[in-house]
Scaffold this motif. Structure first.
Motif, PDB file in Angstrom:
ATOM      1  N   GLY A 288       0.937  -1.174   0.129  1.00 22.63           N
ATOM      2  CA  GLY A 288       0.197  -0.008   0.007  1.00 22.63           C
ATOM      3  C   GLY A 288       0.861   1.123  -0.160  1.00 22.63           C
ATOM      4  N   GLU A 289       0.223   2.373  -0.181  1.00 19.98           N
ATOM      5  CA  GLU A 289       0.803   3.594  -0.281  1.00 19.98           C
ATOM      6  C   GLU A 289       1.017   4.339   0.816  1.00 19.98           C
ATOM      7  OE1 GLU A 289       2.788   6.422  -1.136  1.00 19.98           O
ATOM      8  OE2 GLU A 289       2.625   5.134  -2.791  1.00 19.98           O
ATOM      9  N   PRO A 290       2.113   4.573   1.676  1.00 24.87           N
ATOM     10  CA  PRO A 290       2.347   5.340   2.786  1.00 24.87           C
ATOM     11  C   PRO A 290       1.719   6.627   2.848  1.00 24.87           C
ATOM     12  CG  PRO A 290       4.227   4.239   2.404  1.00 24.87           C
ATOM     13  CD  PRO A 290       3.575   3.972   1.239  1.00 24.87           C
TER      14      PRO A 290
ATOM     15  N   PHE B 270      -1.642   1.720   5.286  1.00 24.87           N
ATOM     16  CA  PHE B 270      -0.512   0.739   4.557  1.00 24.87           C
ATOM     17  C   PHE B 270       0.098  -0.185   5.486  1.00 24.87           C
ATOM     18  CE2 PHE B 270       3.564   2.159   6.110  1.00 24.87           C
ATOM     19  CZ  PHE B 270       3.210   3.425   6.599  1.00 24.87           C
ATOM     20  N   MET B 271       0.712  -1.202   4.960  1.00 23.15           N
ATOM     21  CA  MET B 271       1.424  -2.149   5.725  1.00 23.15           C
ATOM     22  C   MET B 271       2.864  -2.152   5.575  1.00 23.15           C
ATOM     23  SD  MET B 271      -1.225  -5.022   6.005  1.00 23.15           S
ATOM     24  CE  MET B 271      -0.657  -5.978   7.650  1.00 23.15           C
ATOM     25  N   ALA B 272       3.662  -2.373   6.586  1.00 21.92           N
ATOM     26  CA  ALA B 272       5.125  -2.722   6.414  1.00 21.92           C
ATOM     27  C   ALA B 272       5.598  -3.935   6.881  1.00 21.92           C
ATOM     28  CB  ALA B 272       5.872  -1.348   6.768  1.00 21.92           C
ATOM     29  N   PHE B 273       6.476  -4.590   6.270  1.00 25.05           N
ATOM     30  CA  PHE B 273       6.829  -5.777   6.633  1.00 25.05           C
ATOM     31  C   PHE B 273       8.610  -5.862   6.743  1.00 25.05           C
ATOM     32  CE2 PHE B 273       2.736  -6.605   4.988  1.00 25.05           C
ATOM     33  CZ  PHE B 273       2.343  -7.599   5.761  1.00 25.05           C
ATOM     34  N   TRP B 274       9.127  -6.470   7.756  1.00 20.85           N
ATOM     35  CA  TRP B 274      10.495  -6.467   7.812  1.00 20.85           C
ATOM     36  C   TRP B 274      10.916  -7.697   7.479  1.00 20.85           C
ATOM     37  CZ3 TRP B 274       7.383  -3.052  10.137  1.00 20.85           C
ATOM     38  CH2 TRP B 274       7.868  -1.837  10.269  1.00 20.85           C
TER      39      TRP B 274
ATOM     40  N   PRO C 203      -1.555  -5.428  -1.950  1.00 22.88           N
ATOM     41  CA  PRO C 203      -2.837  -5.385  -0.988  1.00 22.88           C
ATOM     42  C   PRO C 203      -3.800  -6.320  -1.624  1.00 22.88           C
ATOM     43  CG  PRO C 203      -1.863  -3.074  -1.508  1.00 22.88           C
ATOM     44  CD  PRO C 203      -1.206  -4.191  -2.669  1.00 22.88           C
ATOM     45  N   LYS C 204      -4.079  -6.554  -2.863  1.00 24.76           N
ATOM     46  CA  LYS C 204      -5.148  -7.145  -3.414  1.00 24.76           C
ATOM     47  C   LYS C 204      -5.025  -8.726  -3.095  1.00 24.76           C
ATOM     48  CE  LYS C 204      -4.606  -5.695  -7.745  1.00 24.76           C
ATOM     49  NZ  LYS C 204      -3.571  -5.113  -7.488  1.00 24.76           N
ATOM     50  N   VAL C 205      -3.679  -9.156  -2.678  1.00 25.20           N
ATOM     51  CA  VAL C 205      -3.510 -10.362  -2.359  1.00 25.20           C
ATOM     52  C   VAL C 205      -3.898 -10.648  -0.688  1.00 25.20           C
ATOM     53  CG1 VAL C 205      -2.122 -12.600  -2.091  1.00 25.20           C
ATOM     54  CG2 VAL C 205      -1.845 -10.967  -3.945  1.00 25.20           C
ATOM     55  N   PRO C 206      -4.980 -11.315  -0.482  1.00 30.38           N
ATOM     56  CA  PRO C 206      -5.159 -11.385   1.134  1.00 30.38           C
ATOM     57  C   PRO C 206      -3.979 -12.164   2.063  1.00 30.38           C
ATOM     58  CG  PRO C 206      -6.975 -12.307   0.079  1.00 30.38           C
ATOM     59  CD  PRO C 206      -5.917 -12.208  -1.085  1.00 30.38           C
ATOM     60  N   LEU C 207      -3.514 -11.523   3.224  1.00 31.90           N
ATOM     61  CA  LEU C 207      -2.545 -11.908   3.582  1.00 31.90           C
ATOM     62  C   LEU C 207      -2.571 -13.456   4.100  1.00 31.90           C
ATOM     63  CD1 LEU C 207      -1.865  -9.120   6.472  1.00 31.90           C
ATOM     64  CD2 LEU C 207      -0.581  -9.779   4.541  1.00 31.90           C
ATOM     65  N   GLY C 208      -4.057 -14.007   4.277  1.00 31.39           N
ATOM     66  CA  GLY C 208      -4.187 -15.367   4.748  1.00 31.39           C
ATOM     67  C   GLY C 208      -4.051 -16.192   3.520  1.00 31.39           C
TER      68      GLY C 208
END
Ligand SMILES: Cc1cc2nc3c(=O)[nH]c(=O)nc-3n(C[C@H](O)[C@H](O)[C@H](O)COP(=O)(O)OP(=O)(O)OC[C@H]3O[C@@H](n4cnc5c(N)ncnc54)[C@H](O)[C@@H]3O)c2cc1C
Length: 419
Positions: free
Chosen positions: A357-359, A364-368, A411-416
């Motif tokens: 997503g766009e900050p 949005f989300m961020a992953f390390w 963001p269109k791909v569900p996290l699950g």
């Protein structure tokens, strides 16, 4: 153990040292299985145990009363048959003799003791640091003192752009103060968030009128009796009606160290929160627990760990079979932003950030992540205003999931569906 008047029943003597959330939750954990044991709760502060997050948010902004921060009211402790020793610091511990000495000259013997002494704010060590108007934020009265200073047009200088500094800056701006934040690093929260996400925090606050001085330190504070300005390392003077210092905290390990209990960045415990001394547990900010999920010792300075760790320690003390193994979690609120973060990125790790997503949309989300196999492994993840996602983040971290980097960023791909 103590004996009832009829000489039959043995009761366990529990002592809890601390007056924060971990201490209060430990009572709940003990009482789940032991309704009879004697519980004495000893705390330095002359108040019932309370929770600190509201002190930099709703309470500081005047939206909630201070009373809402108490974990339980006084009646609850009576109902739970807890003897409260408020305003009574514990000064030393003899782990061999199972004896705790108190500042009032008394002492307590225990069968099982919890150290939940939390953390203390690190002091700013520069000339002028003792002037009136130089404030910290750890305890209730400090939140009250800040609130009184946050008046329309007041000039507030915040030293340190960590969580406390940023939340205080937001509250001060919302009260109509002018706010300057001085931070030696190049962005807020750089150590935890990295440059990109740290930069987003800077933009968020700039958008609300906060001025930052990055790459800058404090040389000294000016004023006769009250602070009037902050002289920076580069020689500028920033005028100030009050200075709020948020330069980190240190765990209160003194009791444990004095008793020869193992410490290493906090009090070292096993996965049931037992310390190296027989009959002594530790929980909350002060504990560095053995995490089986993360395969290392972890110390976390956040609400959820005090809540869940305190409860787990109480259960463990009362004899339940406990494995305390959460994925570390925290939250923050600043302006109209709510965020949650879960996971663990070791200091100095070369984890990269993947954005989803766009900050600039503030959603949005961020992953390390670190590279692994054909994809990346998620060490931690955070959402900003993308609610109901944190359980999925915790699952990815706990499962050590290796996921496709592009799908993680989409963001269109569900996290699950990532694994
Ligand atoms: C202003 C503020 C805002 C926060 N906001 C958030 C947030 O938004 N999200 C989040 O996840 N976390 C937040 N936190 C962090 C969270 O509040 C802490 O992680 C939590 O308070 C830790 O609880 P604790 O019980 O371990 O220790 P503490 O809350 O530090 O309590 C320790 C208690 O022990 C007492 N004590 C210490 N030594 C002795 C002694 N020798 N004898 C007797 N008593 C002693 C202290 O006086 C204190 O009352 C915030 C913290 C602060 C200060």
């Amino acid at each position: 153990m103590s004996t009832d008047t009829d000489g039959q029943q043995e009761r366990t003597a529990y002592v809890i040292v601390g007056g924060g959330l971990a201490a209060a939750k430990a009572v709940e954990g003990i009482r789940e299985t032991d309704s009879d044991g004697e519980i004495v709760l000893v705390t330095e502060e002359d108040r019932l145990p309370y929770e600190r997050p509201p002190l930099s948010k709703a309470v500081l902004k005047g939206e909630d009363e201070m009373e809402t921060a108490y974990t339980h009211d006084r009646d609850w402790y009576s109902e739970q048959k807890v003897e409260l020793r408020l305003g009574t610091p514990a000064t030393s511990l003899d782990a061999e003799k199972h004896a705790l000495t108190l500042a009032d000259g008394g002492s307590l013997s225990y069968d099982k003791l919890l150290i939940a002494t939390g953390s203390s704010a690190r002091a700013l060590d520069v000339p002028g640091a003792n002037l009136d108007g130089v404030l910290y934020l750890r305890e209730m009265q400090e939140s009250e003192a800040l609130k009184a200073r946050f008046t329309d047009g007041a000039r507030i200088v915040v030293v340190g752009a960590g969580w406390i500094g940023l939340e205080v800056a937001a509250a001060a701006r919302e009260a109509g103060c002018s706010v300057t934040v001085i931070e030696p690093q190049a962005a807020p929260l750089l150590g935890v968030m990295g440059e990109q996400v740290g930069g987003w925090f800077a933009d968020l606050h700039r958008g609300h009128g906060v001025e930052f001085r990055f790459g800058e330190g404090v040389e000294r504070l000016e004023g006769e009796t009250s602070v009037t300005g902050v002289v920076t390392k580069s020689g500028d003077t920033v005028p100030a009606d009050a200075v709020v210092v948020g330069v980190g905290i240190t765990p209160n390990t003194g009791l444990a160290e004095g008793a020869g209990i193992g410490t290493a960045n906090g009090i070292t415990t096993d996965e049931a929160l037992r310390t190296s001394a027989e009959g002594v547990w530790a929980a909350g900010d002060v504990a560095s627990w053995r995490s089986t999920a993360l395969d290392t010792h972890v110390r976390v300075e956040h609400w959820a760990n005090a809540n869940d760790g305190g409860l787990a320690a109480g259960r463990s003390m009362a004899g339940q079979d406990v494995t305390y193994d959460p994925i570390p979690f925290f939250f923050s609120d600043q302006y109209d932003i709510g965020l949650e973060y879960a996971g663990y990125v070791p200091r100095g790790s070369d984890a990269e950030v993947v954005l989803r997503g766009e900050p600039s949309s503030n959603e949005f989300m961020a992953f390390w992540v670190v590279p692994e196999g054909d994809g990346v492994r998620v060490l931690a993840g955070m959402h900003v205003n993308v609610w109901d996602t944190i359980d999925d983040v915790q699952r990815l971290v706990r499962d050590r999931a290796v996921v496709d980097r592009d799908r993680l960023a989409d963001p269109k791909v569900p996290l699950g569906d990532l694994t």
